[in-house]
Write an enzyme that holds these catalytic residues in place. Sequence first.
Site, PDB file in Angstrom:
ATOM      1  N   ASN A 170       0.601   3.887  -5.407  1.00  0.00           N
ATOM      2  CA  ASN A 170       0.857   3.601  -6.828  1.00  0.00           C
ATOM      3  C   ASN A 170       1.294   2.168  -7.131  1.00  0.00           C
ATOM      4  O   ASN A 170       1.008   1.652  -8.204  1.00  0.00           O
ATOM      5  CB  ASN A 170       1.821   4.629  -7.440  1.00  0.00           C
ATOM      6  N   LYS A 193       0.991   0.616   7.485  1.00  0.00           N
ATOM      7  CA  LYS A 193      -0.129   1.491   7.152  1.00  0.00           C
ATOM      8  C   LYS A 193      -0.138   1.716   5.645  1.00  0.00           C
ATOM      9  O   LYS A 193       0.654   2.486   5.115  1.00  0.00           O
ATOM     10  CB  LYS A 193      -0.021   2.840   7.864  1.00  0.00           C
ATOM     11  N   PRO A 194      -1.046   1.010   4.947  1.00  0.00           N
ATOM     12  CA  PRO A 194      -1.112   1.205   3.497  1.00  0.00           C
ATOM     13  C   PRO A 194      -1.836   2.513   3.166  1.00  0.00           C
ATOM     14  O   PRO A 194      -2.525   3.085   4.016  1.00  0.00           O
ATOM     15  CB  PRO A 194      -1.936   0.005   3.030  1.00  0.00           C
ATOM     16  N   LYS A 196      -4.643   4.990   1.899  1.00  0.00           N
ATOM     17  CA  LYS A 196      -6.100   4.787   1.998  1.00  0.00           C
ATOM     18  C   LYS A 196      -6.754   4.635   0.622  1.00  0.00           C
ATOM     19  O   LYS A 196      -7.844   4.085   0.516  1.00  0.00           O
ATOM     20  CB  LYS A 196      -6.758   5.910   2.800  1.00  0.00           C
ATOM     21  N   GLY A 247       6.775   7.512  -0.313  1.00  0.00           N
ATOM     22  CA  GLY A 247       5.728   8.467  -0.657  1.00  0.00           C
ATOM     23  C   GLY A 247       6.354   9.772  -1.101  1.00  0.00           C
ATOM     24  O   GLY A 247       7.510   9.803  -1.547  1.00  0.00           O
ATOM     25  N   SER A 248       5.616  10.848  -0.948  1.00  0.00           N
ATOM     26  CA  SER A 248       6.069  12.131  -1.480  1.00  0.00           C
ATOM     27  C   SER A 248       7.119  12.777  -0.574  1.00  0.00           C
ATOM     28  O   SER A 248       7.164  12.519   0.636  1.00  0.00           O
ATOM     29  CB  SER A 248       4.864  13.057  -1.620  1.00  0.00           C
ATOM     30  N   GLU A 269      11.933   6.597   0.909  1.00  0.00           N
ATOM     31  CA  GLU A 269      11.894   6.450  -0.559  1.00  0.00           C
ATOM     32  C   GLU A 269      10.920   7.513  -1.048  1.00  0.00           C
ATOM     33  O   GLU A 269       9.706   7.337  -0.949  1.00  0.00           O
ATOM     34  CB  GLU A 269      11.396   5.053  -0.938  1.00  0.00           C
ATOM     35  N   CYS A 303       7.516   6.788  -9.164  1.00  0.00           N
ATOM     36  CA  CYS A 303       8.607   7.672  -8.728  1.00  0.00           C
ATOM     37  C   CYS A 303       9.771   7.591  -9.707  1.00  0.00           C
ATOM     38  O   CYS A 303      10.568   8.510  -9.802  1.00  0.00           O
ATOM     39  CB  CYS A 303       9.062   7.265  -7.337  1.00  0.00           C
TER      40      CYS A 303
HETATM   41  P1  NAD Z   1       1.926  10.507  -0.102  1.00  0.00           P
HETATM   42  O1  NAD Z   1       3.179  11.075   0.474  1.00  0.00           O
HETATM   43  O2  NAD Z   1       0.760  11.400  -0.222  1.00  0.00           O
HETATM   44  O3  NAD Z   1       1.434   9.245   0.737  1.00  0.00           O
HETATM   45  C1  NAD Z   1       2.254   8.126   0.991  1.00  0.00           C
HETATM   46  C2  NAD Z   1       1.769   7.449   2.245  1.00  0.00           C
HETATM   47  O4  NAD Z   1       1.919   8.347   3.325  1.00  0.00           O
HETATM   48  C3  NAD Z   1       0.302   7.045   2.243  1.00  0.00           C
HETATM   49  O5  NAD Z   1       0.155   5.845   2.981  1.00  0.00           O
HETATM   50  C4  NAD Z   1      -0.357   8.180   2.974  1.00  0.00           C
HETATM   51  O6  NAD Z   1      -1.560   7.800   3.604  1.00  0.00           O
HETATM   52  C5  NAD Z   1       0.696   8.501   4.003  1.00  0.00           C
HETATM   53  N1  NAD Z   1       0.635   9.869   4.525  1.00  0.00           N
HETATM   54  C6  NAD Z   1       0.189  10.982   3.917  1.00  0.00           C
HETATM   55  N2  NAD Z   1       0.272  12.031   4.752  1.00  0.00           N
HETATM   56  C7  NAD Z   1       0.790  11.562   5.905  1.00  0.00           C
HETATM   57  C8  NAD Z   1       1.133  12.152   7.154  1.00  0.00           C
HETATM   58  N3  NAD Z   1       0.955  13.446   7.385  1.00  0.00           N
HETATM   59  N4  NAD Z   1       1.647  11.360   8.117  1.00  0.00           N
HETATM   60  C9  NAD Z   1       1.845  10.054   7.899  1.00  0.00           C
HETATM   61  N5  NAD Z   1       1.560   9.431   6.747  1.00  0.00           N
HETATM   62  C10 NAD Z   1       1.039  10.179   5.758  1.00  0.00           C
HETATM   63  O7  NAD Z   1       2.355   9.870  -1.487  1.00  0.00           O
HETATM   64  P2  NAD Z   1       1.409   9.125  -2.530  1.00  0.00           P
HETATM   65  O8  NAD Z   1       0.648  10.176  -3.260  1.00  0.00           O
HETATM   66  O9  NAD Z   1       0.691   7.997  -1.895  1.00  0.00           O
HETATM   67  O10 NAD Z   1       2.504   8.471  -3.493  1.00  0.00           O
HETATM   68  C11 NAD Z   1       3.104   9.171  -4.501  1.00  0.00           C
HETATM   69  C12 NAD Z   1       4.476   9.663  -4.078  1.00  0.00           C
HETATM   70  O11 NAD Z   1       5.261   8.545  -3.650  1.00  0.00           O
HETATM   71  C13 NAD Z   1       5.252  10.296  -5.209  1.00  0.00           C
HETATM   72  O12 NAD Z   1       5.943  11.434  -4.740  1.00  0.00           O
HETATM   73  C14 NAD Z   1       6.225   9.192  -5.599  1.00  0.00           C
HETATM   74  O13 NAD Z   1       7.381   9.656  -6.244  1.00  0.00           O
HETATM   75  C15 NAD Z   1       6.535   8.583  -4.286  1.00  0.00           C
HETATM   76  N6  NAD Z   1       7.031   7.225  -4.453  1.00  0.00           N
HETATM   77  C16 NAD Z   1       8.345   6.991  -4.199  1.00  0.00           C
HETATM   78  C17 NAD Z   1       8.861   5.724  -4.389  1.00  0.00           C
HETATM   79  C18 NAD Z   1      10.310   5.450  -4.110  1.00  0.00           C
HETATM   80  O14 NAD Z   1      10.645   4.276  -4.012  1.00  0.00           O
HETATM   81  N7  NAD Z   1      11.165   6.447  -4.001  1.00  0.00           N
HETATM   82  C19 NAD Z   1       8.030   4.686  -4.821  1.00  0.00           C
HETATM   83  C20 NAD Z   1       6.682   4.952  -5.067  1.00  0.00           C
HETATM   84  C21 NAD Z   1       6.201   6.241  -4.862  1.00  0.00           C
END
Ligand code: NAD
Length: 502
Positions: A170, A193-194, A196, A247-248, A269, A303
Site C-alpha cells: 500500500n 522483500k517487497p 509482489k 503487513g496484515s 507493524e 493501516c
Molecule cells: P500482507 O500481510 O498480505 O503482505 C505483506 C507482505 O508480506 C508482502 O510483502 C507479502 O508478500 C508478504 N507475505 C504474505 N504472506 C507471507 C508469508 N506467508 N510469509 C512471508 N511473507 C508473506 O499485507 P498486505 O495486503 O500487503 O498489506 C496490507 C496490510 O498491511 C493491512 O493489514 C495493513 O493494515 C497492514 N499495514 C500495516 C502498517 C503498519 O505500519 N502497521 C502499514 C501498512 C500496512
Amino acid sequence: MTVSAITPAISPEREAFLLASVPTGLLINGQWRDASDGGTFDVHDPATGEVLATLASATSEDALAALDAADKAQAAWARTAPRERAEILRRAFDLVTERAEDFALLMTLEMGKPLAEARGEVAYGAEFLRWFSEETVRDYGRYLTTPEGRNKILVQKKPVGPCLLITPWNFPLAMATRKVAPAVAAGCTMVLKPAKLTPLTAQLFAKTMLDAGLPAGVLNVVASSSAAGISGPLLADSRLRKVSFTGSTPVGKRLMADAAQNVLRTSMELGGNAPFIVFEDADLDAAVEGAMAAKMRNMGEACTAANRFLVQASVAQEFTRKFAAAMGALTTGRGTEPDTTVGPLIDAGARDDVHALVTAAVDAGATAVTGGSPVDGPGYFYRPTVLANVPNDAEILRQEIFGPVAPVTTFATEEDAIRLANATEYGLASYVYSRDFNRLLRVAEQIEFGMVGFNAGVISNAAAPFGGVKQSGLGREGGSEGIAEYTTTQYIGIADPWAAKG
Ligand code: NAD
C-alpha cells in the site's frame, strides 16, 4: 477552463520510458541478476489490469544467496563511521527528492493512488532517509559508576546484524524507507522483500541507494511471487538476526511463530481498526476535513485509515450529511489523470471484499448515504461510500475495510465512546475531535491505541514513533525509537579502575 485542460496528462511514452529504467532483476551483493531458476512474475496496473513489467522471481536459493551477501558484508559495514552512513542516507534523501516525479509516477502506475498522493508519499518516504541520517550520529550509549562504588558500567549500542525486511503493497516507498533508513543508520545489512503487487518502487529505490554510495551486499532485494518461499528458509537460517514486517496481522503472527525457532528480534507493524471519535463540542467542519483525510488517504487502503466513525448522537446527522457531501464530490479514475481524487483498489479481490462488507452492513440495517457499489469497467474502482445507522455488531466495524467506505455509528457519553473504540483486538491509530483539551487528554489516557490524533486526520511523521499495541504489532518505526529496533545493547562491566593503583 477545467483542471484537466491546463495540466497535461502523463503520456504513454513517459510511462514506458520510466518503466524501462526500473531494474527487473534481483539485487544480490550489488549485482542485478536473474532468478536461479529463470522464473519471473508480472506486475499489473490496477487501473487497467494491464501488465506494466516482468520481474525476476526469487527462489529459496536466491534468498539464501542474498542472506549470504548480507552476512558477509555485515562486519565491515558495522565498522563504518556513523558519519559515513549518515552521508549515504543524506545523499539518498537528495536523490529520492530529485527523482520525486519518477517515484511518484511509478507508485501511481503499480499501486493506483492519484499522482498528488504519490507525490505526498515520496516526500513522507524521503523524510525517513533525512531523519535517520541525522539520528545516525546521535545514537548514544552511557558510562556510569555502579551505585555501590567505583566499578563502572559501560553501555554500547551495536547493530543487530543481518535483517529480513518485508513490506506491503500500500505504501511502496515509505514502508521500505521506514525500515531501510534506520537499518543503515544502525549499521545492519539487509534482505528486502517487497510485496509482489508493487515491487517496482522498491527496485528503483534500491538502485537509488546504490547511486547514493551504499556498498555492495548491504541492501539485497529479492522480489518474488512466493513470499513464504523466501521468508521460510531465511527465518530458519541462524545467520539472520531480525525480521521487520509490515503487513496484515495473520501473516505477522505466522512470521512471529517462525521467528521463534531462532529467537529473532522482531518488529511487527500490523493491521489496524482506527476509531474516529467526534464529540458534540467538536468543530464539525474540521472534523469532516479530518475524516476525509483519515479515511480517503490511499483510497482507504492504509493501516491508519479511519475504519469506524463514532459520532455523538446529537451531531451525528449533521456530521454524516456534510461528510457524505464531501465523499460524493470525489472523482474516481486512473491516478495519472489530473482530476482523479480516488484511484482503483489494488485488485479485484480487494474490491469484492469491500463490497461484501458493505452489502452485509446494508442487509443488517445500515443505509448507504452515498456510494455503496463498485464502478463498472476496467480497473478495480469502488465508489466513495458513507454508511449511516450501522449496527454496533456489524462485521464492517470489526474488520479492516481497506477501501473508501466510512461506516458511521453513534454514542451517547464519553465512557461509551471509549468502550466502543477499545472494542477491537487492534490498537494502531485513533482520532479524536473535540474542543475540550481536558477531554482529549482523558480519552488518550484510556484509549488502547499506539497513536492518537487530536483534531488531526493525518499523524504519520518520520520524527514520530509509529506503531501499535494489542494485535497491531510490536516495536516502533520513526522517531528516536526507530533506530533502537536495529540495535542491540551490550553492557561492559569494568572493575574499579583505582584498585590497581593500590
Ligand atoms: P500482507 O500481510 O498480505 O503482505 C505483506 C507482505 O508480506 C508482502 O510483502 C507479502 O508478500 C508478504 N507475505 C504474505 N504472506 C507471507 C508469508 N506467508 N510469509 C512471508 N511473507 C508473506 O499485507 P498486505 O495486503 O500487503 O498489506 C496490507 C496490510 O498491511 C493491512 O493489514 C495493513 O493494515 C497492514 N499495514 C500495516 C502498517 C503498519 O505500519 N502497521 C502499514 C501498512 C500496512
